[in-house]
Enzyme design. Structure first.
Site, short mmCIF file in Angstrom:
data_model
loop_
_atom_site.label_atom_id
_atom_site.label_comp_id
_atom_site.label_asym_id
_atom_site.label_seq_id
_atom_site.Cartn_x
_atom_site.Cartn_y
_atom_site.Cartn_z
N HIS A 125 0.81 -1.22 0.00
CA HIS A 125 0.00 0.00 0.00
C HIS A 125 0.85 1.27 0.00
O HIS A 125 0.35 2.35 -0.31
CB HIS A 125 -1.00 0.00 1.17
CG HIS A 125 -0.40 0.26 2.51
ND1 HIS A 125 -0.14 -0.74 3.42
CD2 HIS A 125 -0.04 1.41 3.12
CE1 HIS A 125 0.35 -0.22 4.52
NE2 HIS A 125 0.42 1.07 4.37
N ASP A 160 0.24 -7.77 1.63
CA ASP A 160 0.58 -6.34 1.63
C ASP A 160 2.09 -6.15 1.50
O ASP A 160 2.71 -5.38 2.23
CB ASP A 160 0.05 -5.66 2.89
CG ASP A 160 0.17 -4.14 2.80
OD1 ASP A 160 0.13 -3.60 1.68
OD2 ASP A 160 0.32 -3.49 3.85
N SER A 164 5.19 2.99 7.53
CA SER A 164 4.79 1.79 6.81
C SER A 164 5.83 1.42 5.76
O SER A 164 6.30 2.27 5.01
CB SER A 164 3.43 1.99 6.14
OG SER A 164 2.41 2.12 7.10
#
Length: 289
Positions: free
Chosen positions: A14, A45, A134
Protein backbone atom coordinates in the site's frame (compact mmCIF):
# COMPACT_ATOMS: atom_id res chain seq x y z
CA UNK A 1 14.66 -1.49 3.13
CA UNK A 2 17.32 -3.00 0.87
CA UNK A 3 17.76 -6.78 0.89
CA UNK A 4 20.23 -7.34 -1.96
CA UNK A 5 23.43 -5.65 -3.11
CA UNK A 6 21.79 -5.05 -6.48
CA UNK A 7 19.08 -2.95 -4.92
CA UNK A 8 16.07 -5.21 -4.39
CA UNK A 9 13.85 -3.40 -1.91
CA UNK A 10 11.14 -4.95 0.25
CA UNK A 11 8.29 -2.72 1.42
CA UNK A 12 4.50 -2.51 1.84
CA UNK A 13 2.21 -2.87 -1.16
CA UNK A 14 0.00 0.00 0.00
CA UNK A 15 3.03 2.30 0.22
CA UNK A 16 3.47 2.16 -3.55
CA UNK A 17 -0.11 1.54 -4.70
CA UNK A 18 -0.48 5.14 -5.80
CA UNK A 19 3.04 5.55 -7.17
CA UNK A 20 3.90 5.27 -10.83
CA UNK A 21 5.93 2.32 -12.05
CA UNK A 22 9.02 4.52 -12.23
CA UNK A 23 10.02 7.00 -9.53
CA UNK A 24 12.96 8.09 -7.41
CA UNK A 25 14.16 6.86 -4.03
CA UNK A 26 16.27 8.90 -1.60
CA UNK A 27 18.66 6.88 0.56
CA UNK A 28 19.66 7.64 4.13
CA UNK A 29 22.80 9.47 3.02
CA UNK A 30 20.78 11.76 0.75
CA UNK A 31 21.78 10.13 -2.54
CA UNK A 32 19.03 9.52 -5.08
CA UNK A 33 18.30 6.38 -7.07
CA UNK A 34 15.55 5.48 -9.51
CA UNK A 35 13.16 2.61 -9.06
CA UNK A 36 10.65 0.33 -10.74
CA UNK A 37 7.97 -1.79 -9.09
CA UNK A 38 8.62 -5.45 -9.87
CA UNK A 39 5.75 -7.21 -8.12
CA UNK A 40 2.99 -6.68 -5.53
CA UNK A 41 1.24 -9.21 -3.33
CA UNK A 42 -2.14 -8.01 -1.98
CA UNK A 43 -2.49 -11.11 0.18
CA UNK A 44 0.43 -10.10 2.39
CA UNK A 45 0.58 -6.34 1.63
CA UNK A 46 4.13 -6.81 0.34
CA UNK A 47 5.81 -5.23 -2.67
CA UNK A 48 9.22 -5.50 -4.32
CA UNK A 49 11.00 -2.57 -5.95
CA UNK A 50 14.17 -2.66 -8.06
CA UNK A 51 16.61 0.25 -7.74
CA UNK A 52 18.63 1.69 -10.62
CA UNK A 53 21.39 4.30 -10.76
CA UNK A 54 20.14 5.91 -13.98
CA UNK A 55 16.81 7.32 -15.06
CA UNK A 56 16.75 4.98 -18.06
CA UNK A 57 16.56 2.05 -15.61
CA UNK A 58 19.39 0.22 -17.33
CA UNK A 59 22.03 -0.09 -14.61
CA UNK A 60 21.57 -1.60 -11.17
CA UNK A 61 23.53 -0.30 -8.17
CA UNK A 62 26.17 -2.43 -6.46
CA UNK A 63 27.73 -2.63 -3.01
CA UNK A 64 24.70 -1.15 -1.26
CA UNK A 65 24.36 -1.78 2.48
CA UNK A 66 21.85 -4.58 2.99
CA UNK A 67 19.85 -5.88 5.93
CA UNK A 68 19.95 -9.31 7.55
CA UNK A 69 16.62 -11.11 7.73
CA UNK A 70 15.90 -12.69 11.11
CA UNK A 71 13.49 -15.42 12.23
CA UNK A 72 10.05 -14.08 13.15
CA UNK A 73 8.86 -17.54 14.22
CA UNK A 74 11.21 -17.59 17.19
CA UNK A 75 9.96 -14.31 18.70
CA UNK A 76 8.45 -14.63 22.17
CA UNK A 77 6.04 -11.99 23.45
CA UNK A 78 8.09 -9.38 25.31
CA UNK A 79 11.02 -9.37 22.84
CA UNK A 80 12.54 -5.91 22.48
CA UNK A 81 12.27 -4.39 19.00
CA UNK A 82 13.01 -1.16 17.13
CA UNK A 83 10.85 0.34 14.37
CA UNK A 84 12.54 2.46 11.70
CA UNK A 85 10.86 4.70 9.16
CA UNK A 86 10.15 8.10 7.67
CA UNK A 87 7.73 9.32 10.34
CA UNK A 88 4.98 11.64 9.05
CA UNK A 89 6.91 11.68 5.74
CA UNK A 90 8.95 14.43 7.35
CA UNK A 91 11.33 12.99 9.94
CA UNK A 92 13.76 10.73 8.06
CA UNK A 93 15.21 7.61 9.70
CA UNK A 94 13.16 7.92 12.87
CA UNK A 95 13.60 5.04 15.32
CA UNK A 96 11.20 4.05 18.08
CA UNK A 97 11.55 1.19 20.51
CA UNK A 98 9.21 -1.20 22.26
CA UNK A 99 8.39 -4.87 22.64
CA UNK A 100 6.46 -7.56 20.81
CA UNK A 101 3.06 -7.27 22.47
CA UNK A 102 1.22 -10.07 20.69
CA UNK A 103 1.44 -12.67 17.94
CA UNK A 104 -0.90 -13.93 15.24
CA UNK A 105 -3.10 -10.82 15.09
CA UNK A 106 -5.64 -10.25 12.30
CA UNK A 107 -6.72 -6.78 11.12
CA UNK A 108 -8.32 -4.92 8.22
CA UNK A 109 -5.81 -2.25 7.20
CA UNK A 110 -6.89 0.83 5.23
CA UNK A 111 -4.56 3.11 3.29
CA UNK A 112 -6.80 6.11 3.97
CA UNK A 113 -7.80 6.39 0.31
CA UNK A 114 -10.67 3.94 0.14
CA UNK A 115 -8.87 0.62 -0.22
CA UNK A 116 -8.29 -1.95 2.49
CA UNK A 117 -6.54 -5.30 2.92
CA UNK A 118 -7.37 -8.07 5.36
CA UNK A 119 -4.10 -9.17 6.97
CA UNK A 120 -3.51 -12.07 9.34
CA UNK A 121 -0.75 -13.57 11.49
CA UNK A 122 0.71 -10.12 12.24
CA UNK A 123 3.13 -9.13 14.97
CA UNK A 124 1.75 -6.61 17.46
CA UNK A 125 4.16 -4.09 18.94
CA UNK A 126 4.04 -1.02 21.18
CA UNK A 127 6.98 0.56 19.33
CA UNK A 128 5.45 3.73 17.86
CA UNK A 129 4.52 3.27 14.20
CA UNK A 130 3.49 6.62 12.74
CA UNK A 131 2.19 7.52 9.28
CA UNK A 132 5.24 7.28 7.02
CA UNK A 133 6.67 4.32 8.95
CA UNK A 134 4.79 1.79 6.81
CA UNK A 135 7.16 -0.33 4.76
CA UNK A 136 10.04 0.24 7.14
CA UNK A 137 11.75 -2.54 9.08
CA UNK A 138 11.01 -3.80 12.56
CA UNK A 139 14.33 -5.09 13.91
CA UNK A 140 15.48 -7.04 16.94
CA UNK A 141 18.41 -6.06 19.15
CA UNK A 142 20.78 -8.00 16.89
CA UNK A 143 19.90 -5.65 14.05
CA UNK A 144 18.01 -8.38 12.15
CA UNK A 145 14.76 -7.51 10.37
CA UNK A 146 11.95 -9.55 11.90
CA UNK A 147 8.98 -7.61 10.50
CA UNK A 148 7.68 -5.00 8.05
CA UNK A 149 5.83 -2.13 9.70
CA UNK A 150 2.34 -2.00 8.25
CA UNK A 151 -0.45 -0.45 10.36
CA UNK A 152 -1.65 1.02 13.64
CA UNK A 153 -4.86 0.84 15.65
CA UNK A 154 -6.03 4.44 15.33
CA UNK A 155 -8.35 4.32 18.32
CA UNK A 156 -5.61 3.19 20.72
CA UNK A 157 -2.13 4.15 21.87
CA UNK A 158 0.86 1.85 21.46
CA UNK A 159 -0.82 -0.74 19.25
CA UNK A 160 1.02 -1.20 15.97
CA UNK A 161 1.38 -4.13 13.60
CA UNK A 162 4.10 -5.61 11.42
CA UNK A 163 4.17 -8.37 8.82
CA UNK A 164 6.42 -11.23 10.06
CA UNK A 165 9.55 -11.39 7.92
CA UNK A 166 9.18 -15.16 7.53
CA UNK A 167 6.03 -14.45 5.50
CA UNK A 168 8.25 -12.72 2.93
CA UNK A 169 11.29 -14.99 2.77
CA UNK A 170 10.03 -17.42 0.12
CA UNK A 171 8.66 -14.50 -1.88
CA UNK A 172 12.13 -12.93 -1.83
CA UNK A 173 13.60 -16.07 -3.39
CA UNK A 174 11.02 -16.14 -6.21
CA UNK A 175 11.58 -12.46 -7.02
CA UNK A 176 15.36 -12.92 -7.08
CA UNK A 177 14.95 -15.94 -9.39
CA UNK A 178 12.05 -14.91 -11.63
CA UNK A 179 11.80 -11.15 -11.18
CA UNK A 180 8.27 -11.41 -9.77
CA UNK A 181 6.29 -12.99 -6.95
CA UNK A 182 5.21 -16.57 -7.54
CA UNK A 183 3.26 -18.07 -4.65
CA UNK A 184 2.73 -21.74 -3.82
CA UNK A 185 -0.87 -22.85 -4.43
CA UNK A 186 -2.85 -25.73 -2.94
CA UNK A 187 -6.14 -24.94 -4.68
CA UNK A 188 -8.80 -25.25 -1.97
CA UNK A 189 -11.61 -23.21 -0.46
CA UNK A 190 -11.99 -23.80 3.26
CA UNK A 191 -13.41 -22.74 6.60
CA UNK A 192 -11.03 -22.45 9.56
CA UNK A 193 -12.51 -24.65 12.26
CA UNK A 194 -13.00 -23.29 15.77
CA UNK A 195 -14.93 -24.97 18.59
CA UNK A 196 -17.89 -22.74 17.68
CA UNK A 197 -17.70 -23.64 13.97
CA UNK A 198 -17.38 -27.32 14.86
CA UNK A 199 -20.59 -27.16 16.89
CA UNK A 200 -22.41 -25.16 14.23
CA UNK A 201 -21.46 -27.55 11.40
CA UNK A 202 -21.62 -30.70 13.56
CA UNK A 203 -18.01 -31.65 12.82
CA UNK A 204 -16.01 -34.37 14.54
CA UNK A 205 -13.02 -32.10 15.25
CA UNK A 206 -12.58 -28.57 16.60
CA UNK A 207 -9.44 -27.68 14.62
CA UNK A 208 -8.21 -27.87 11.04
CA UNK A 209 -9.35 -26.51 7.66
CA UNK A 210 -12.77 -27.78 6.51
CA UNK A 211 -13.18 -28.04 2.73
CA UNK A 212 -16.76 -27.14 1.86
CA UNK A 213 -18.49 -26.51 -1.47
CA UNK A 214 -20.64 -23.37 -1.61
CA UNK A 215 -23.48 -24.59 -3.82
CA UNK A 216 -25.43 -21.32 -3.69
CA UNK A 217 -22.46 -19.25 -4.89
CA UNK A 218 -21.15 -21.88 -7.26
CA UNK A 219 -17.74 -22.15 -5.54
CA UNK A 220 -16.09 -25.55 -5.29
CA UNK A 221 -14.08 -26.49 -2.22
CA UNK A 222 -11.40 -28.02 -4.42
CA UNK A 223 -10.27 -26.12 -7.53
CA UNK A 224 -10.78 -28.14 -10.69
CA UNK A 225 -7.51 -29.55 -12.06
CA UNK A 226 -5.61 -27.91 -9.19
CA UNK A 227 -2.94 -29.54 -7.02
CA UNK A 228 -5.42 -30.55 -4.31
CA UNK A 229 -7.81 -32.24 -6.76
CA UNK A 230 -4.93 -34.08 -8.45
CA UNK A 231 -3.88 -35.39 -5.03
CA UNK A 232 -7.39 -36.67 -4.28
CA UNK A 233 -8.79 -34.06 -1.88
CA UNK A 234 -12.54 -33.47 -1.98
CA UNK A 235 -15.32 -31.47 -0.36
CA UNK A 236 -15.97 -32.63 3.19
CA UNK A 237 -12.31 -33.32 3.97
CA UNK A 238 -10.66 -31.64 6.96
CA UNK A 239 -6.98 -30.80 6.58
CA UNK A 240 -5.45 -31.50 9.99
CA UNK A 241 -1.75 -30.87 9.38
CA UNK A 242 0.90 -30.06 6.79
CA UNK A 243 4.11 -32.05 7.26
CA UNK A 244 3.02 -32.77 10.87
CA UNK A 245 2.35 -29.07 11.68
CA UNK A 246 -1.21 -28.84 13.02
CA UNK A 247 -3.66 -26.42 11.40
CA UNK A 248 -5.43 -24.47 14.14
CA UNK A 249 -6.29 -20.95 15.26
CA UNK A 250 -2.60 -20.16 15.85
CA UNK A 251 -1.29 -21.78 12.64
CA UNK A 252 -3.56 -21.18 9.65
CA UNK A 253 -3.54 -23.23 6.45
CA UNK A 254 -2.68 -20.14 4.42
CA UNK A 255 0.29 -19.37 6.67
CA UNK A 256 1.68 -22.88 6.43
CA UNK A 257 1.32 -23.13 2.65
CA UNK A 258 3.17 -19.82 2.27
CA UNK A 259 6.23 -21.37 3.96
CA UNK A 260 6.79 -23.68 1.00
CA UNK A 261 7.87 -23.14 -2.59
CA UNK A 262 5.91 -23.79 -5.78
CA UNK A 263 6.30 -27.38 -7.04
CA UNK A 264 7.40 -28.53 -3.58
CA UNK A 265 5.75 -31.73 -2.27
CA UNK A 266 4.04 -31.78 1.14
CA UNK A 267 2.18 -34.40 3.15
CA UNK A 268 -1.35 -33.50 4.24
CA UNK A 269 -3.04 -35.29 7.12
CA UNK A 270 -6.74 -35.50 6.24
CA UNK A 271 -9.79 -36.41 8.32
CA UNK A 272 -12.26 -38.23 6.07
CA UNK A 273 -15.17 -40.54 6.97
CA UNK A 274 -14.18 -40.60 10.65
CA UNK A 275 -10.62 -41.69 10.01
CA UNK A 276 -7.24 -40.12 9.27
CA UNK A 277 -5.43 -40.53 5.97
CA UNK A 278 -2.31 -38.97 4.46
CA UNK A 279 -2.10 -37.53 0.94
CA UNK A 280 0.97 -36.18 -0.83
CA UNK A 281 0.44 -32.96 -2.78
CA UNK A 282 2.75 -31.17 -5.17
CA UNK A 283 2.03 -27.47 -4.74
CA UNK A 284 1.23 -25.44 -7.83
CA UNK A 285 2.28 -21.95 -8.91
CA UNK A 286 0.22 -18.80 -8.58
CA UNK A 287 1.64 -15.72 -10.25
CA UNK A 288 0.83 -12.52 -8.37
CA UNK A 289 0.29 -9.22 -10.20
Amino acid sequence: FIISTEGLVLTNKHVIDDATAEYSVVLADGSELYAKVLSKDPLNDIAFVQLFVDQDLSKKPSDLPVVTLGDSDSLPVGSKVIAIGNALSEFDNTTTSGIISGLGRSITASNGMGSADKLSDLLQTDASINPGNSGGPLVNLNGEVIGINTAIAQSANGIGFAIPINEAKNLVETVLEYGKIIRPMLGVRYVEITPQIATQLDLDLDYGAFLQDDIASGFRAVVKDGPAEKAGLRSGDIILAINDVLINQQTSLQKQISRYKPKQKVDLKIWRDAKQITLEVQLGEFEVE
